[in-house]
Design a protein around this motif. Structure first.
Motif, PDB file in Angstrom:
ATOM      1  N   TYR A  31      -5.441  31.808   5.820  1.00  0.00           N
ATOM      2  CA  TYR A  31      -4.877  31.274   4.582  1.00  0.00           C
ATOM      3  C   TYR A  31      -4.025  30.050   4.860  1.00  0.00           C
ATOM      4  O   TYR A  31      -3.187  30.056   5.763  1.00  0.00           O
ATOM      5  N   VAL A  32      -4.200  29.037   4.049  1.00  0.00           N
ATOM      6  CA  VAL A  32      -3.220  27.963   4.001  1.00  0.00           C
ATOM      7  C   VAL A  32      -1.992  28.522   3.281  1.00  0.00           C
ATOM      8  O   VAL A  32      -2.114  29.204   2.273  1.00  0.00           O
ATOM      9  N   MET A  33      -0.823  28.249   3.830  1.00  0.00           N
ATOM     10  CA  MET A  33       0.419  28.721   3.232  1.00  0.00           C
ATOM     11  C   MET A  33       1.268  27.524   2.844  1.00  0.00           C
ATOM     12  O   MET A  33       1.312  26.524   3.569  1.00  0.00           O
ATOM     13  N   GLY A  34       1.943  27.665   1.723  1.00  0.00           N
ATOM     14  CA  GLY A  34       2.760  26.553   1.261  1.00  0.00           C
ATOM     15  C   GLY A  34       4.074  27.017   0.662  1.00  0.00           C
ATOM     16  O   GLY A  34       4.238  28.196   0.324  1.00  0.00           O
ATOM     17  N   TRP A  35       4.990  26.084   0.566  1.00  0.00           N
ATOM     18  CA  TRP A  35       6.249  26.281  -0.140  1.00  0.00           C
ATOM     19  C   TRP A  35       6.312  25.276  -1.286  1.00  0.00           C
ATOM     20  O   TRP A  35       5.993  24.087  -1.102  1.00  0.00           O
ATOM     21  N   PHE A  36       6.755  25.751  -2.425  1.00  0.00           N
ATOM     22  CA  PHE A  36       6.995  24.916  -3.589  1.00  0.00           C
ATOM     23  C   PHE A  36       8.401  25.213  -4.085  1.00  0.00           C
ATOM     24  O   PHE A  36       9.021  26.202  -3.686  1.00  0.00           O
ATOM     25  N   ARG A  37       8.878  24.358  -4.972  1.00  0.00           N
ATOM     26  CA  ARG A  37      10.180  24.634  -5.570  1.00  0.00           C
ATOM     27  C   ARG A  37      10.176  24.205  -7.023  1.00  0.00           C
ATOM     28  O   ARG A  37       9.387  23.330  -7.438  1.00  0.00           O
ATOM     29  N   GLN A  38      11.076  24.810  -7.784  1.00  0.00           N
ATOM     30  CA  GLN A  38      11.197  24.463  -9.196  1.00  0.00           C
ATOM     31  C   GLN A  38      12.661  24.481  -9.575  1.00  0.00           C
ATOM     32  O   GLN A  38      13.321  25.525  -9.522  1.00  0.00           O
ATOM     33  N   ALA A  39      13.143  23.319  -9.963  1.00  0.00           N
ATOM     34  CA  ALA A  39      14.510  23.185 -10.438  1.00  0.00           C
ATOM     35  C   ALA A  39      14.533  23.393 -11.955  1.00  0.00           C
ATOM     36  O   ALA A  39      13.494  23.268 -12.622  1.00  0.00           O
ATOM     37  N   PRO A  40      15.696  23.714 -12.522  1.00  0.00           N
ATOM     38  CA  PRO A  40      15.783  23.917 -13.965  1.00  0.00           C
ATOM     39  C   PRO A  40      15.250  22.728 -14.743  1.00  0.00           C
ATOM     40  O   PRO A  40      15.557  21.572 -14.410  1.00  0.00           O
ATOM     41  N   ARG A  41      14.407  23.002 -15.718  1.00  0.00           N
ATOM     42  CA  ARG A  41      13.857  21.985 -16.616  1.00  0.00           C
ATOM     43  C   ARG A  41      12.950  20.981 -15.906  1.00  0.00           C
ATOM     44  O   ARG A  41      12.692  19.893 -16.434  1.00  0.00           O
ATOM     45  N   LYS A  42      12.480  21.360 -14.738  1.00  0.00           N
ATOM     46  CA  LYS A  42      11.550  20.495 -14.013  1.00  0.00           C
ATOM     47  C   LYS A  42      10.282  21.273 -13.671  1.00  0.00           C
ATOM     48  O   LYS A  42      10.270  22.495 -13.655  1.00  0.00           O
ATOM     49  N   GLU A  43       9.242  20.515 -13.383  1.00  0.00           N
ATOM     50  CA  GLU A  43       7.986  21.142 -12.997  1.00  0.00           C
ATOM     51  C   GLU A  43       8.058  21.630 -11.545  1.00  0.00           C
ATOM     52  O   GLU A  43       8.853  21.129 -10.746  1.00  0.00           O
ATOM     53  N   ARG A  44       7.207  22.568 -11.255  1.00  0.00           N
ATOM     54  CA  ARG A  44       7.127  23.064  -9.883  1.00  0.00           C
ATOM     55  C   ARG A  44       6.562  21.947  -9.001  1.00  0.00           C
ATOM     56  O   ARG A  44       5.574  21.298  -9.357  1.00  0.00           O
ATOM     57  N   GLU A  45       7.192  21.734  -7.837  1.00  0.00           N
ATOM     58  CA  GLU A  45       6.750  20.662  -6.970  1.00  0.00           C
ATOM     59  C   GLU A  45       6.496  21.150  -5.552  1.00  0.00           C
ATOM     60  O   GLU A  45       7.108  22.113  -5.079  1.00  0.00           O
ATOM     61  N   PHE A  46       5.618  20.448  -4.900  1.00  0.00           N
ATOM     62  CA  PHE A  46       5.229  20.760  -3.534  1.00  0.00           C
ATOM     63  C   PHE A  46       6.346  20.433  -2.559  1.00  0.00           C
ATOM     64  O   PHE A  46       7.007  19.402  -2.692  1.00  0.00           O
ATOM     65  N   VAL A  47       6.517  21.312  -1.566  1.00  0.00           N
ATOM     66  CA  VAL A  47       7.489  21.075  -0.509  1.00  0.00           C
ATOM     67  C   VAL A  47       6.769  20.857   0.824  1.00  0.00           C
ATOM     68  O   VAL A  47       6.928  19.832   1.470  1.00  0.00           O
ATOM     69  N   ALA A  48       5.976  21.854   1.224  1.00  0.00           N
ATOM     70  CA  ALA A  48       5.300  21.778   2.511  1.00  0.00           C
ATOM     71  C   ALA A  48       4.172  22.794   2.563  1.00  0.00           C
ATOM     72  O   ALA A  48       4.173  23.773   1.801  1.00  0.00           O
ATOM     73  N   ALA A  49       3.217  22.558   3.452  1.00  0.00           N
ATOM     74  CA  ALA A  49       2.113  23.496   3.659  1.00  0.00           C
ATOM     75  C   ALA A  49       1.638  23.397   5.095  1.00  0.00           C
ATOM     76  O   ALA A  49       1.888  22.387   5.770  1.00  0.00           O
ATOM     77  N   LEU A  50       0.962  24.441   5.552  1.00  0.00           N
ATOM     78  CA  LEU A  50       0.389  24.387   6.889  1.00  0.00           C
ATOM     79  C   LEU A  50      -0.904  25.185   6.939  1.00  0.00           C
ATOM     80  O   LEU A  50      -1.121  26.086   6.114  1.00  0.00           O
ATOM     81  N   ASN A  51      -1.709  24.864   7.924  1.00  0.00           N
ATOM     82  CA  ASN A  51      -3.007  25.519   8.020  1.00  0.00           C
ATOM     83  C   ASN A  51      -2.882  26.889   8.677  1.00  0.00           C
ATOM     84  O   ASN A  51      -1.789  27.332   9.021  1.00  0.00           O
ATOM     85  N   GLY A  52      -4.002  27.546   8.858  1.00  0.00           N
ATOM     86  CA  GLY A  52      -3.993  28.921   9.342  1.00  0.00           C
ATOM     87  C   GLY A  52      -3.376  29.096  10.716  1.00  0.00           C
ATOM     88  O   GLY A  52      -2.664  30.071  10.970  1.00  0.00           O
ATOM     89  N   SER A  53      -3.618  28.133  11.586  1.00  0.00           N
ATOM     90  CA  SER A  53      -3.076  28.234  12.944  1.00  0.00           C
ATOM     91  C   SER A  53      -1.631  27.784  13.014  1.00  0.00           C
ATOM     92  O   SER A  53      -0.939  28.060  13.990  1.00  0.00           O
ATOM     93  N   GLY A  54      -1.179  27.070  11.984  1.00  0.00           N
ATOM     94  CA  GLY A  54       0.179  26.569  11.963  1.00  0.00           C
ATOM     95  C   GLY A  54       0.362  25.242  12.685  1.00  0.00           C
ATOM     96  O   GLY A  54       1.473  24.740  12.782  1.00  0.00           O
ATOM     97  N   VAL A  55      -0.724  24.682  13.161  1.00  0.00           N
ATOM     98  CA  VAL A  55      -0.627  23.438  13.920  1.00  0.00           C
ATOM     99  C   VAL A  55      -0.548  22.226  12.994  1.00  0.00           C
ATOM    100  O   VAL A  55       0.205  21.290  13.242  1.00  0.00           O
TER     101      VAL A  55
END
Length: 125
Positions: A31-55
């Motif tokens: 699985y590709v894994m990612g982090w997103f964030r959402q501040a009040p009154r804002k859309e959810r935004e991308f933070v970071a992601a990595l591939n299955g091996s983590g490289v």
């Protein structure tokens, strides 16, 4: 797959936090894994992601070296180390998993099929 995010809290400007995302159920190290964030009154935004091996990793432009994403597949856990935090980093942070063929280049929330419940990060000025 079920995702459980934790590690959020209150920190002062310039401080650090480490977020955790524990995966359970039908987990796949591919699985590709990612982090997103959402501040009040804002859309959810991308933070970071990595591939299955983590490289291979992908970061939002505004991260600018302050955050590091990593994973430990033996523990089914993904991490987000956040340093030099700013008040504008205040948000609910979500971890997410993407089924193939989504790649770690994908920065759209719509590309991720599985979501955790979020953990609140508050950075005080």
């Amino acid at each position: 797959v079920q995702l459980q995010a934790s590690g959020g809290g209150l920190v002062q400007t310039g401080g650090s936090l480490r977020l955790f995302c524990a995966a359970s159920g039908r987990t796949r190290s591919s699985y590709v894994m990612g982090w997103f964030r959402q501040a009040p009154r804002k859309e959810r935004e991308f933070v970071a992601a990595l591939n299955g091996s983590g490289v291979r990793k992908n970061y939002a432009d505004w991260v600018k070296g302050r955050f590091t994403i990593s994973r430990d597949n033996a523990k089914n856990t993904v991490y987000l180390q956040m340093n030099s935090l700013k008040p504008e980093d205040t948000a609910v942070y979500y971890c997410a998993a993407a089924d193939p063929p989504t790649t770690f280049y994908n920065r759209s929330p719509g590309g991720y099929s599985h979501w955790g419940q979020g953990t609140l990060v508050t950075v005080s000025s």
